[in-house]
Design an enzyme around this catalytic site. Structure first.
Site, short mmCIF file in Angstrom:
data_model
loop_
_atom_site.label_atom_id
_atom_site.label_comp_id
_atom_site.label_asym_id
_atom_site.label_seq_id
_atom_site.Cartn_x
_atom_site.Cartn_y
_atom_site.Cartn_z
N ASN A 196 -48.24 -3.91 -14.71
CA ASN A 196 -48.72 -3.18 -15.87
C ASN A 196 -48.96 -1.72 -15.45
O ASN A 196 -48.72 -1.35 -14.29
CB ASN A 196 -49.97 -3.83 -16.48
N GLU A 199 -51.37 -1.26 -12.51
CA GLU A 199 -50.79 -1.80 -11.28
C GLU A 199 -49.69 -0.89 -10.75
O GLU A 199 -49.57 -0.70 -9.52
CB GLU A 199 -50.25 -3.21 -11.55
N ASP A 265 -48.79 -12.77 -18.62
CA ASP A 265 -48.14 -14.06 -18.33
C ASP A 265 -47.01 -14.33 -19.32
O ASP A 265 -45.93 -14.82 -18.96
CB ASP A 265 -49.15 -15.20 -18.42
#
Length: 478
Positions: A196, A199, A265
């Site tokens: 993301n 990150e 996820d």
């Protein structure tokens, strides 16, 4: 470059490895403060378990059309048994490595209505010996799969990820990684890396423009020998940067955001399933974007099905996401049922929408959590009302009804009565407007036999489509 090997006609075989957890939801009401401390007292009404972390990725892959196997570490405890039962609902095969010295990670959320008021975490890290057993099992299993997904929550399962990546590379199996570490070399050789925005910054540094983001991503691809970097940026959508210079900015799909839990996820699962099915990276990201929009519109972690993605991805359902086919509706009702939601059903022609209709639908929706509206087809309306009806065709009637907050789903039926529709919807509450005995309502026997409720709501006098049509005709004649 590693090639995805599953034939287009077969379900892709996908191995998911990573940190798994049992997500518990304790749902109830708060009406008082504890006399022991200034904290709310939750009167628990309902509890449910859902797969979390890598388990949520595996469940989504299975629901999206892949053959998912989950390789992970659990404890020798009841939580692992409960988690396996959750996964069986989604037809996920499990390869659990048991850690007798540890346990299964659990996250318990205390929820009032749709609002979390507290979360209790039980995080467990696998021992070094267990990590080695996991790596050994991975070496035995990996060659039987088309693709491997690594879901890293930095809880210890993937502390030796570079070794896993080396094993997969030697077997020629592509790898998709959802990263949580801040050491870029940890992910060297992955086929696709999906950070993301935060990150990405942690791994490769901050950027001041889209051009700088692409430059940093391109440098990372060269340095780490990646094929694709897919960066998810919330409301800003996704960015694809690939080896060879391909770049694409994918805007987010506009949806009401209810809860972003597990959205990463969902994206990872969709990318894995779509790439294994031979879709291009652009098409895979597009589908993953659609799936993420569906996931965040539901509370808590949510398993998105292939049918839901298909429904959102075609033009009509994109414009009118509440209007579903019979098959799409069956899938759409799976998650509400698993989460204990009450399904309400009503039906009608709704040819010219008037206040009586609006009040009926609002009252029906108040009786449960999801309102399904069975809407007569044009042919069905003609048979019931005569050759001059309907005034508005099905598409127009459905679009107007889909604009009502009280209506969750609309499904067309062509029969004289909605009995067949009622039988596959299996509502908890069946509603009709009128003052006739409930035992005369079509579907009464079928619904009550399953313990459901059948209600006749008050008919609002003075409102009628037929009356409106008669008034229009009188005005024309005069």
């Amino acid at each position: 470059m590693q090639q995805l090997s599953s034939p287009p006609s077969a379900k892709p075989r996908i191995l998911v490895v990573g940190d798994i957890m049992l997500d518990r939801y304790v749902i109830g009401e708060v009406s008082r403060i504890s006399p022991e401390a200034p904290v709310p007292v939750l009167a628990a009404k309902h509890e449910e378990n859902r797969p979390g972390g890598a388990a949520n990725v595996a469940a989504n892959i299975s629901a999206m059309g892949g053959r998912a196997t989950l390789l992970a570490v659990v404890g020798e405890d009841s939580a692992s048994t409960e988690l396996e039962a959750c996964l069986q609902r989604y037809d996920v095969n499990t390869l659990f490595v048991k850690d007798s010295q540890g346990g299964t990670t659990q996250k318990t959320r205390l929820v009032v209505g749709s609002q979390q008021i507290a979360r209790v975490d039980r995080d467990v890290r696998p021992t070094g010996q267990t990590q080695q057993r996991l790596l050994d099992e991975f070496e035995r299993q990996v060659k039987g799969y088309d693709l491997v997904v690594f879901s890293d929550y930095a809880k210890g399962t993937l502390d030796r990820l570079p070794e896993f990546l080396d094993v997969a590379a030697r077997q020629g199996v592509p790898t998709l990684v959802d990263p949580k570490r801040v050491t870029p070399a940890f992910y060297r050789g992955a086929y696709l890396l999906k950070p993301n925005n935060n990150e990405f910054i942690g791994l490769f540094g901050a950027y001041g423009s889209d051009q700088e983001l692409v430059a940093k991503a391109s440098a990372a691809i060269d340095e780490l020998q990646l094929q694709h970097l897919v960066i998810t940026r919330g409301a800003k959508g996704m960015v694809i940067v690939s080896a060879g210079g391909h770049t694409d900015f994918v805007p987010t799909r506009a949806r009401d955001v209810f809860d972003v839990s597990g959205a990463g996820d969902t994206v990872l699962a969709a990318l894995a399933t779509e790439l294994s099915a031979k879709r291009s990276i652009s098409d895979a990201v597009h589908r993953a974007n659609v799936a993420a929009g569906i996931a965040v519109s539901h509370p808590g972690t949510y398993v998105v099905s292939e049918q839901e993605i298909d429904a959102q991805d075609n033009d009509f359902s994109h414009e009118h996401p509440k209007v579903l086919t019979e098959d799409q509706l069956k899938i759409a009702l799976v998650n509400p049922r698993l989460h204990g939601k009450k399904i309400v059903f009503t039906n009608g022609c709704f040819d010219i929408l008037h206040p009586g209709h609006v009040r009926l639908l609002k009252a029906a929706r108040a009786l449960g959590d999801v309102l399904v509206l069975g809407l007569n087809s044009d042919d069905s309306v003609r048979k019931l009302k005569g050759p001059s009806r309907p005034i508005n065709n099905f598409a127009h009637r459905a679009e107007v009804l889909a604009g009502l907050a009280s209506v969750d789903y609309i499904v067309e039926f062509d029969a004289p009565t909605p009995l067949e529709t009622i039988q596959y919807v299996q509502p908890d509450v069946l509603v009709k407007g009128g003052d006739y005995p409930v035992a005369d309502i079509v579907g009464y026997s079928e619904v009550t036999a399953r313990g459901g409720q059948v209600l006749a709501l008050d008919f609002h006098n003075g409102y009628s489509t037929t009356k409106i049509v008669d008034e229009i005709n009188k005005t024309r004649k005069s």
